[in-house]
Design an enzyme around this catalytic site. Sequence first.
Site, PDB file in Angstrom:
ATOM      1  N   LYS A  73       6.149  22.790  46.038  1.00  0.00           N
ATOM      2  CA  LYS A  73       6.385  24.207  45.817  1.00  0.00           C
ATOM      3  C   LYS A  73       5.061  24.933  45.663  1.00  0.00           C
ATOM      4  O   LYS A  73       4.216  24.468  44.908  1.00  0.00           O
ATOM      5  CB  LYS A  73       7.220  24.362  44.543  1.00  0.00           C
ATOM      6  CG  LYS A  73       7.428  25.782  44.111  1.00  0.00           C
ATOM      7  CD  LYS A  73       8.141  25.813  42.793  1.00  0.00           C
ATOM      8  CE  LYS A  73       8.199  27.245  42.331  1.00  0.00           C
ATOM      9  NZ  LYS A  73       8.649  27.371  40.987  1.00  0.00           N
ATOM     10  N   LYS A 107       3.681  21.213  42.055  1.00  0.00           N
ATOM     11  CA  LYS A 107       3.909  22.655  41.919  1.00  0.00           C
ATOM     12  C   LYS A 107       2.565  23.326  41.687  1.00  0.00           C
ATOM     13  O   LYS A 107       1.846  22.993  40.744  1.00  0.00           O
ATOM     14  CB  LYS A 107       4.856  22.919  40.756  1.00  0.00           C
ATOM     15  CG  LYS A 107       5.090  24.399  40.491  1.00  0.00           C
ATOM     16  CD  LYS A 107       6.104  24.621  39.370  1.00  0.00           C
ATOM     17  CE  LYS A 107       6.236  26.100  39.046  1.00  0.00           C
ATOM     18  NZ  LYS A 107       7.148  26.327  37.917  1.00  0.00           N
TER      19      LYS A 107
HETATM   20  C1  PBG Z   1       9.561  28.356  36.183  1.00  0.00           C
HETATM   21  C2  PBG Z   1       9.626  28.601  37.644  1.00  0.00           C
HETATM   22  C3  PBG Z   1       8.888  29.512  38.439  1.00  0.00           C
HETATM   23  C4  PBG Z   1       9.460  29.453  39.706  1.00  0.00           C
HETATM   24  C5  PBG Z   1      10.474  28.499  39.665  1.00  0.00           C
HETATM   25  N1  PBG Z   1      10.552  27.976  38.390  1.00  0.00           N
HETATM   26  C6  PBG Z   1       7.821  30.482  38.085  1.00  0.00           C
HETATM   27  C7  PBG Z   1       6.518  30.041  37.632  1.00  0.00           C
HETATM   28  O1  PBG Z   1       6.187  28.860  37.561  1.00  0.00           O
HETATM   29  O2  PBG Z   1       5.778  30.956  37.247  1.00  0.00           O
HETATM   30  C8  PBG Z   1       9.058  30.293  40.887  1.00  0.00           C
HETATM   31  C9  PBG Z   1      10.089  30.457  41.943  1.00  0.00           C
HETATM   32  C10 PBG Z   1       9.827  31.519  42.945  1.00  0.00           C
HETATM   33  O3  PBG Z   1       8.763  32.158  42.991  1.00  0.00           O
HETATM   34  O4  PBG Z   1      10.734  31.746  43.746  1.00  0.00           O
HETATM   35  N2  PBG Z   1       8.454  27.724  35.710  1.00  0.00           N
END
Ligand code: PBG
Length: 324
Positions: free
Chosen positions: A248, A195
């Site tokens: 992601k 991520k």
């Molecule tokens: C929580 C999380 C996030 C997203 C999914 N789970 C935000 C982040 O890490 O700031 C983002 C999902 C999206 O942008 O659609 N940590």
Amino acid sequence: MQFPDYRPRRLRKNENFRRLIRETQLSINDFIYPLFAVPGKNVKKPIQAMPGIFQLSTDNIVAEAQKARELGIPGILLFGIPSSKDDLATGAFAKDGIIQQTVRRVKKEVPDILVITDVCLCEYTSHGHCGMIEKGAVDNDMTLEVLAETAVSHARAGADMVAPSAMMDGQIAAIREGLDEQNYENIPIMAYAAKYASCFYGPFREAAQSAPQFGDRKDYQMDPANGDEAIREITLDVSEGADIIMVKPALAYLDIICRAKQEFDLPLAAYNVSGEYSMIKAAAQMGWLDEEKAMLESLTAIKRAGADIIITYWAMQAAKVLSK
Ligand code: PBG
């Protein structure tokens, strides 16, 4: 093969030839639909930066899950926005927390759709970080306990799968151990394994009210410049017991999806994140892009790169097109 013996255009001549040689088939079976749960009754609050997506109270989440099930979407991914936040993220693992209540209702009223929960703390902490703050920084090992407790509380409420997204080192092992101790050894983990610290989460942070109140997430989420590091991150999560691995965002990281598919023998998910959705919506509203074509082309690209599962805000819209 060389021209003129090989003429690729012969098999592009009409749609029937093209159908025969099409390599990637997008399917409703591929989709997970993310939803944002808020307290209250009959709440349907539009998210400015994500046209077509809403914050929904539990009753409306149930209704949306029902529609998703009717369209044949296999699962929903739930995010919770609690009524109050604190430094210890207590709303994340509260027995009657927003996610726990919503999971119980959906599982009761729409039992045959998978309910997957995002396991993170940023929506529940007053500072908006994904973990516990100690001396001004996110403390890894203190956060692990809270993540494990949160995952167990989701499983207890009836979640079919948990999806940890905090990017803490060792989080998959901690959650697996927590679940197993409470006899949830059959609840799978979909690990947000690679991520990135991406600006494409911008619209989501409005939706989940989870923007960090100081600093940023670069000391736990990955540097967009790195590819080999993604392989190391995924390797860790696989060794700690992930059942599904995730990359992601998706569209700016198709190379990572492609590498992950080649290097790991586990189902691979890709998260087509909020900013990737909103960009197309915005361009379509300006009349600059054909929304439906842009949607289908990006989802097809994510699948062609190697994703087996696509988490996407387009799930309902795409399912409607595909079921025609
Ligand atoms: C929580 C999380 C996030 C997203 C999914 N789970 C935000 C982040 O890490 O700031 C983002 C999902 C999206 O942008 O659609 N940590």
